[in-house]
Write a protein that holds these residues in place. Structure first.
Motif, PDB file in Angstrom:
ATOM      1  N   TYR A 269       1.061  -1.692  -0.532  1.00 12.01           N
ATOM      2  CA  TYR A 269       0.156  -0.166  -0.105  1.00 12.01           C
ATOM      3  C   TYR A 269       0.693   1.033   0.006  1.00 12.01           C
ATOM      4  N   THR A 270       0.999   2.071  -0.919  1.00 12.15           N
ATOM      5  CA  THR A 270       1.570   3.335  -1.346  1.00 12.15           C
ATOM      6  C   THR A 270       0.887   4.209  -0.921  1.00 12.15           C
ATOM      7  N   PHE A 271       1.129   4.933   0.002  1.00 17.08           N
ATOM      8  CA  PHE A 271       0.411   6.308   0.321  1.00 17.08           C
ATOM      9  C   PHE A 271       0.665   7.759  -0.695  1.00 17.08           C
ATOM     10  N   ASP A 272       0.477   8.398  -0.771  1.00 14.68           N
ATOM     11  CA  ASP A 272       1.027   9.888  -1.044  1.00 14.68           C
ATOM     12  C   ASP A 272      -0.616  10.685  -1.157  1.00 14.68           C
ATOM     13  N   GLY A 273      -0.721  11.480  -0.026  1.00 13.48           N
ATOM     14  CA  GLY A 273      -1.582  11.981   0.411  1.00 13.48           C
ATOM     15  C   GLY A 273      -2.875  11.846   0.424  1.00 13.48           C
ATOM     16  N   ASN A 274      -3.726  12.015  -0.149  1.00 16.07           N
ATOM     17  CA  ASN A 274      -4.515  11.333  -0.325  1.00 16.07           C
ATOM     18  C   ASN A 274      -5.511  10.325  -0.834  1.00 16.07           C
ATOM     19  N   GLN A 275      -4.140  10.180  -1.244  1.00 18.50           N
ATOM     20  CA  GLN A 275      -4.455   8.645  -2.914  1.00 18.50           C
ATOM     21  C   GLN A 275      -3.176   7.423  -2.365  1.00 18.50           C
ATOM     22  N   VAL A 276      -3.919   6.185  -2.486  1.00 20.92           N
ATOM     23  CA  VAL A 276      -2.951   5.335  -2.229  1.00 20.92           C
ATOM     24  C   VAL A 276      -3.256   4.584  -3.032  1.00 20.92           C
ATOM     25  N   THR A 277      -1.865   3.457  -3.640  1.00 20.72           N
ATOM     26  CA  THR A 277      -1.228   2.600  -4.958  1.00 20.72           C
ATOM     27  C   THR A 277      -1.824   1.792  -3.714  1.00 20.72           C
ATOM     28  N   VAL A 278      -2.226   0.505  -4.605  1.00 22.20           N
ATOM     29  CA  VAL A 278      -2.314  -0.387  -3.866  1.00 22.20           C
ATOM     30  C   VAL A 278      -1.727  -2.191  -4.988  1.00 22.20           C
ATOM     31  N   SER A 279      -0.220  -2.556  -4.468  1.00 26.08           N
ATOM     32  CA  SER A 279       0.387  -3.107  -5.695  1.00 26.08           C
ATOM     33  C   SER A 279      -0.639  -5.123  -5.374  1.00 26.08           C
ATOM     34  N   PHE A 280      -0.942  -5.602  -5.883  1.00 31.14           N
ATOM     35  CA  PHE A 280      -1.617  -7.338  -5.149  1.00 31.14           C
ATOM     36  C   PHE A 280      -0.719  -8.313  -6.575  1.00 31.14           C
ATOM     37  N   LYS A 281      -0.870  -9.120  -6.301  1.00 35.27           N
ATOM     38  CA  LYS A 281      -1.466 -10.604  -7.431  1.00 35.27           C
ATOM     39  C   LYS A 281      -2.769 -10.994  -7.383  1.00 35.27           C
ATOM     40  N   SER A 282      -3.316 -11.469  -8.134  1.00 32.36           N
ATOM     41  CA  SER A 282      -4.869 -12.531  -8.424  1.00 32.36           C
ATOM     42  C   SER A 282      -4.639 -13.393  -8.844  1.00 32.36           C
ATOM     43  N   LYS A 283      -6.041 -13.864  -8.645  1.00 28.57           N
ATOM     44  CA  LYS A 283      -5.647 -15.311  -9.453  1.00 28.57           C
ATOM     45  C   LYS A 283      -7.532 -15.377 -10.039  1.00 28.57           C
ATOM     46  N   VAL A 284      -7.044 -15.749 -11.616  1.00 30.66           N
ATOM     47  CA  VAL A 284      -8.155 -15.510 -12.456  1.00 30.66           C
ATOM     48  C   VAL A 284      -8.134 -16.633 -13.465  1.00 30.66           C
ATOM     49  N   GLU A 285     -10.330 -16.755 -13.190  1.00 28.63           N
ATOM     50  CA  GLU A 285     -10.435 -17.754 -13.558  1.00 28.63           C
ATOM     51  C   GLU A 285     -11.723 -17.766 -14.212  1.00 28.63           C
ATOM     52  N   LYS A 286     -11.577 -18.722 -15.698  1.00 28.46           N
ATOM     53  CA  LYS A 286     -12.340 -17.890 -16.695  1.00 28.46           C
ATOM     54  C   LYS A 286     -13.107 -18.930 -17.867  1.00 28.46           C
ATOM     55  N   ASP A 287     -14.381 -18.722 -17.980  1.00 28.63           N
ATOM     56  CA  ASP A 287     -14.845 -20.529 -18.709  1.00 28.63           C
ATOM     57  C   ASP A 287     -14.714 -19.417 -19.944  1.00 28.63           C
ATOM     58  N   ILE A 288     -14.585 -20.210 -21.320  1.00 26.12           N
ATOM     59  CA  ILE A 288     -14.337 -19.430 -22.416  1.00 26.12           C
ATOM     60  C   ILE A 288     -15.280 -20.517 -23.430  1.00 26.12           C
ATOM     61  N   LYS A 289     -16.440 -19.868 -24.222  1.00 19.96           N
ATOM     62  CA  LYS A 289     -16.951 -20.745 -25.319  1.00 19.96           C
ATOM     63  C   LYS A 289     -16.425 -20.679 -26.533  1.00 19.96           C
ATOM     64  N   TYR A 290     -16.438 -21.281 -27.678  1.00 22.22           N
ATOM     65  CA  TYR A 290     -15.895 -21.202 -28.625  1.00 22.22           C
ATOM     66  C   TYR A 290     -16.622 -22.545 -29.515  1.00 22.22           C
ATOM     67  N   ILE A 291     -15.890 -22.354 -30.810  1.00 21.34           N
ATOM     68  CA  ILE A 291     -16.401 -23.766 -32.193  1.00 21.34           C
ATOM     69  C   ILE A 291     -14.525 -24.515 -31.841  1.00 21.34           C
ATOM     70  N   GLU A 292     -14.139 -25.261 -32.383  1.00 17.05           N
ATOM     71  CA  GLU A 292     -12.929 -26.363 -32.284  1.00 17.05           C
ATOM     72  C   GLU A 292     -12.882 -25.502 -34.126  1.00 17.05           C
ATOM     73  N   ASN A 293     -11.692 -25.084 -34.369  1.00 16.24           N
ATOM     74  CA  ASN A 293     -11.092 -25.313 -35.616  1.00 16.24           C
ATOM     75  C   ASN A 293     -11.915 -26.773 -36.560  1.00 16.24           C
TER      76      ASN A 293
END
Length: 205
Positions: A128-152
């Protein structure tokens, strides 16, 4: 003797100033630490909103039912209204976030890989990097997504669904305190393995 008194008085004043600064700094740091949980919650809430708009409306989550330009524009305007609820009152800041999400949707339509579900969960906050009335939050996350497609090469043109998950490298969200409420200024989030938007390294309003 007078010189000694002046030296002692100067030393005492210096000590008082140093102590005052130290006490102020400690109080500011304690106050900031207390706000970190609230800031994290605001970030998670914003992430939920952006994740909701990585997918098209449910009735258009199909490669056989294309969304019309009119309905697509309505969806983008709806998205902007939701972003306004979470972000600072600045049209440029809101447009940047809306453009990122709109680009993601347009890329799905162009590639015919339609995201039907998208979830992002913060796994580790680096700083959390504060600068006056602002803060920058640096983080890592896990993304999960389902994708609909038509096979080539598929003759039946049957729609299939695959799952894609990945760990992000470094993501950031900048917040600003407005009327005692933390609002989003900017976010740099990964939506796919190779997504790099880089609209701004740092924005201050």
């Amino acid at each position: 003797m007078k010189l000694l008194k002046k030296i002692n008085l100067g030393l005492i004043l210096t000590i008082i100033v140093v102590l005052a600064v130290a006490i102020y700094s400690i109080n500011v740091e304690l106050k900031r630490n207390k706000e970190k949980d609230t800031i994290k919650t605001v970030c998670e809430d914003f992430i939920k909103t952006t994740s909701d708009y990585v997918s098209l409306p449910e009735e258009y989550q199909s490669l056989t039912n294309k969304i019309s330009e009119e309905d697509f524009n309505k969806y983008i305007n709806e998205m902007k209204d939701k972003l306004k609820e979470k972000m600072i009152d600045n049209n440029d800041a809101i447009d940047i976030q809306a453009t990122i999400l709109q680009t993601e949707l347009e890329e799905q339509l162009a590639s015919q890989n339609i995201v039907t579900n998208f979830e992002r969960k913060i796994t580790k906050i680096s700083s959390y990097t504060f600068d006056g009335n602002q803060v920058t939050v640096s983080f890592k996350s896990k993304v999960e997504k389902d994708i609909k497609y038509i096979e080539n090469g598929s003759e039946t043109q049957e729609e299939k669904t695959k799952n894609d998950s990945f760990d992000t490298v470094t993501e950031t969200i900048i917040l600003q305190k407005v009327d005692n409420v933390w609002k989003i200024v900017y976010s740099d989030l990964e939506y796919s393995r190779d997504s790099v938007y880089g609209y701004a390294d740092y924005i201050k309003y």
